[in-house]
Write an enzyme that holds these catalytic residues in place. Structure first.
Site, PDB file in Angstrom:
ATOM      1  NE  ARG A   1      38.619  47.684  43.520  1.00 12.80           N
ATOM      2  CZ  ARG A   1      39.268  48.050  42.615  1.00 12.80           C
ATOM      3  NH1 ARG A   1      39.783  49.207  42.359  1.00 12.80           N
ATOM      4  NH2 ARG A   1      39.638  47.248  41.436  1.00 12.80           N
TER       5      ARG A   1
ATOM      6  CG  HIS B   1      44.388  39.277  39.731  1.00 12.36           C
ATOM      7  ND1 HIS B   1      43.727  38.979  38.792  1.00 12.36           N
ATOM      8  CD2 HIS B   1      45.046  40.374  39.608  1.00 12.36           C
ATOM      9  CE1 HIS B   1      43.699  39.941  37.700  1.00 12.36           C
ATOM     10  NE2 HIS B   1      44.573  40.889  38.580  1.00 12.36           N
TER      11      HIS B   1
ATOM     12  CG  ASP C   1      38.210  38.985  43.989  1.00 11.22           C
ATOM     13  OD1 ASP C   1      38.842  38.604  42.908  1.00 11.22           O
ATOM     14  OD2 ASP C   1      37.323  39.995  43.590  1.00 11.22           O
TER      15      ASP C   1
ATOM     16  N   GLY D   1      38.182  53.287  33.317  1.00 10.30           N
ATOM     17  CA  GLY D   1      39.263  52.765  32.588  1.00 10.30           C
ATOM     18  C   GLY D   1      40.450  52.802  33.527  1.00 10.30           C
TER      19      GLY D   1
ATOM     20  CB  SER E   1      35.652  49.969  41.503  1.00  8.79           C
ATOM     21  OG  SER E   1      35.992  48.515  41.286  1.00  8.79           O
ATOM     22  CB  SER E   2      34.468  53.813  36.600  1.00  7.17           C
ATOM     23  OG  SER E   2      34.956  52.733  35.702  1.00  7.17           O
TER      24      SER E   2
ATOM     25  CG  ASP F   1      36.019  45.775  42.037  1.00 10.05           C
ATOM     26  OD1 ASP F   1      37.123  45.428  42.810  1.00 10.05           O
ATOM     27  OD2 ASP F   1      36.195  45.384  40.850  1.00 10.05           O
TER      28      ASP F   1
HETATM   29  C1  GLA Z   1      39.015  43.454  39.108  1.00  7.34           C
HETATM   30  C2  GLA Z   1      37.844  42.524  39.543  1.00  7.34           C
HETATM   31  C3  GLA Z   1      37.925  41.979  40.890  1.00  7.34           C
HETATM   32  C4  GLA Z   1      39.286  41.661  41.313  1.00  7.34           C
HETATM   33  C5  GLA Z   1      40.313  42.461  40.904  1.00  7.34           C
HETATM   34  C6  GLA Z   1      41.628  41.930  40.824  1.00  7.34           C
HETATM   35  O1  GLA Z   1      38.897  44.637  39.833  1.00  7.34           O
HETATM   36  O2  GLA Z   1      36.566  43.279  39.264  1.00  7.34           O
HETATM   37  O3  GLA Z   1      36.820  41.323  41.425  1.00  7.34           O
HETATM   38  O4  GLA Z   1      39.590  40.072  40.991  1.00  7.34           O
HETATM   39  O5  GLA Z   1      40.353  42.902  39.566  1.00  7.34           O
HETATM   40  O6  GLA Z   1      41.947  41.948  42.201  1.00  7.34           O
END
Ligand code: GLA
Length: 424
Positions: free
Chosen positions: A69, A76, A78, A164, A168-169, A214
C-alpha cells in the site's frame, strides 16, 4: 482478477468484468524507462509456483496473496483514533505451500531475503531469531489462538513489494499468510477478524506497536479506490480514485525504514502523554484551541499540532479527490510532508531531498513521504504526460547528490487481499 487453489498448480483466471491492467501496464512501463516494471499478479503467482517446485521438488497446493500500500495522506493518525487515506497498490506478496516434509515445522524460503528458515510450530511464543520470519510466526500464532492450527508446511515467498520501503511489505506478508492458512485448513475468519489477527501479529510478535491502517487497506481495498478509514470505529469508505490524467509515483530513497527501532513507539508515547495531560482518551477530537494548553512542552505541542492538522488534511483531501482537484490534493500533500518533517520529526534528509527535487519538477502536483517514515519512499502525484521525465530527472539528481540509487515505481489502486484470494 481472481484465482483459486484447486489442483496442483494455481488456476489463474481473469474476471471478464475487470479491466486488464497487465497488458496496459507492460506497454506503459516499456515507455517509462526509469520506472521499474511491476510484474502482474498472475505472473507472480506463476513464478512462486515455479520457484516452489525448484526449491522443494514438488508442486505447491495452496496459495495466498496480498498487495502493498501507499498512504495518500493521514500519517501517524491511525493510532490516535483519527482518519487515514491509503490505497492498495499493484505490488504483491505471494506465498505458495504444500504439506511439509519436516514434522512439526514450517520451512519457509524467501526470495527477497535469499534465505530459508524454519519455524517450530510448538515455539510460537518467543519471537523468532530471524526478523522477517516473525511476521509469518505472528500470524500462525494468532490463528492458533483462534482455534485454527496451521499444520507443517513447506512455503515459498515471493514479493514485488520492496522490503524496508515503507510500502507495507510486512502487512502484505501477514495477509498473504492469513489467506494461505485459511486455504490450507479450510477455516476462514471474517475479513475483520483476519485483519485484527494480522494487526496483533505485528504488535505482539514483530514488536511494532502499529496502528490499524496497513492491514485494513491491504485486506479491504477496492480496485480504483482509495480507502478512507475512521480508525476509531474501523469504518471504511471507498473513495473513487480515477487517476484521470495523473500518475502516482513511489520513489524509494534507498534508506531502509525500520519501525521496530524505537522512534515509532516513542511517537506513540508522546501522543499518549498529550492525551493524558489534556485529560483525553485519544487525540481524535483534539482542536487547535486545545493546543494552547500545551505550550509548556514544545515537543508535545508540535506532535499534537501535527495530529490536529493532519486529520483536517485527510478530510480536505477526500473532498479534493472527489472533485479530481489535483492541485488542491497536491498542496495538501506538501503541507503534510512539512508537518511530518518539522512537527512530527519522522522524515529524514533523503526523504526531504526527494520531496524537494520532486517539487522542483514541472508537472508535479505534490509530493510527501509515505508510511511510518525514517526512510522508505516518497509519493509524488504527477501529470501523466510528465511521469517519465519526472522519474528520470528525480533519479538522476538524487543519485548525484546522495550516491544512493533510488527506485521508482508507478503505483495504481488495486483490490485488497480478500478480493484476490478466492477459496475454491
Ligand atoms: C506504519 C504503521 C501504521 C501507521 C503508519 C504511519 O506504517 O504500521 O499503522 O501508523 O506507520 O502513518
Amino acid at each position: 482478477m481472481f484465482w483459486c487453489t484447486l489442483g496442483p498448480k494455481p488456476w489463474i483466471g481473469r474476471d471478464p468484468l475487470l479491466p486488464s491492467f497487465c497488458d496496459e501496464r507492460r506497454y506503459a512501463d516499456d515507455a517509462l524507462a526509469m520506472i521499474e516494471a511491476s510484474p502482474c499478479l498472475d505472473e507472480l503467482i506463476q513464478d512462486t509456483a515455479d520457484q516452489f517446485e525448484r526449491q522443494f521438488g514438488e508442486s505447491a497446493r495452496w496459495f495466498g496473496a496480498a498487495p502493498g500500500r501507499i498512504n495518500l495522506i493521514g500519517e501517524h493518525t491511525d493510532y490516535n483514533a483519527g482518519w487515514v487515506l491509503p490505497m492498495a497498490i499493484d505490488r504483491y506478496t505471494v506465498v505458495a505451500a504444500a504439506s511439509g516434509q519436516t514434522p512439526g515445522q514450517l520451512t519457509v524460503n524467501s526470495q527477497a531475503f535469499r534465505t530459508q528458515a524454519s519455524l517450530k510450530l510448538d515455539q510460537l511464543d518467543r519471537p523468532h531469531a530471524v526478523p522477517w520470519l516473525r511476521y509469518v510466526q505472528g500470524v500462525v500464532a494468532q490463528y492458533q489462538r483462534r482455534g485454527i492450527q496451521c499444520p507443517e508446511l513447506d512455503i515459498q515467498v515471493i514479493s514485488s513489494v520492496p522490503a524496508g520501503g515503507g510500502l507495507s511489505s510486512s502487512a502484505a506478508l501477514e495477509l498473504a499468510m492469513a489467506h494461505l492458512i485459511e486455504a490450507v485448513t479450510g477455516k476462514p475468519l471474517s475479513s475483520d477478524e483476519r485483519t485484527a489477527a494480522c494487526v496483533t501479529a505485528e504488535r505482539e510478535t514483530a514488536g511494532v506497536p502499529c496502528g490499524v491502517m496497513d492491514q485494513t487497506v491491504v485486506e479491504h481495498a477496492k480496485a480504483g479506490h482509495a480507502l478512507l478509514l475512521d480508525c476509531l470505529h474501523n469504518e471504511v469508505t471507498q473513495i473513487p480514485f480515477t487517476e484521470a490524467g495523473t500518475a502516482l509515483l513511489a520513489v524509494h530513497s534507498g534508506v531502509a525504514h525500520a519501525l521496530a527501532d524505537g522512534e515509532y513507539a516513542k511517537r506513540r508515547e508522546e501522543c499518549d502523554r498529550v492525551a493524558a495531560e489534556l485529560g483525553m482518551q485519544t487525540l481524535r477530537d483534539l482542536t487547535e484551541l486545545d493546543l494552547q494548553r500545551l505550550t509548556e512542552d514544545d515537543v508535545l505541542y508540535r506532535r499534537a499540532r501535527h495530529v490536529v492538522s493532519e486529520n483536517k488534511r485527510v478530510h480536505q483531501s477526500v473532498a479534493a479527490l472527489r472533485a479530481a482537484n489535483w492541485s488542491q490534493l497536491g498542496a495538501l500533500m506538501q503541507e503534510s510532508h512539512a508537518s511530518l518533517r518539522d512537527d512530527y520529526a519522522v522524515s529524514c534528509a533523503e526523504l526531504d531531498l526527494l520531496v524537494d527535487l520532486a517539487l522542483s519538477e514541472q508537472g508535479v502536483y505534490g509530493a510527501r513521504m509515505t508510511g511510518g517514515g525514517f526512510g522508505g519512499c516518497i509519493i509524488a502525484l504527477v501529470d501523466q504526460s510528465r511521469a517519465n521525465a519526472v522519474a528520470h530527472s528525480l533519479c538522476e539528481h538524487y543519485a548525484a547528490s546522495t550516491s544512493r540509487q533510488p527506485a521508482c515505481y508507478r503505483v495504481r489502486p488495486v483490490a485488497g487481499a480478500r478480493e484476490i484470494s478466492v477459496l475454491p
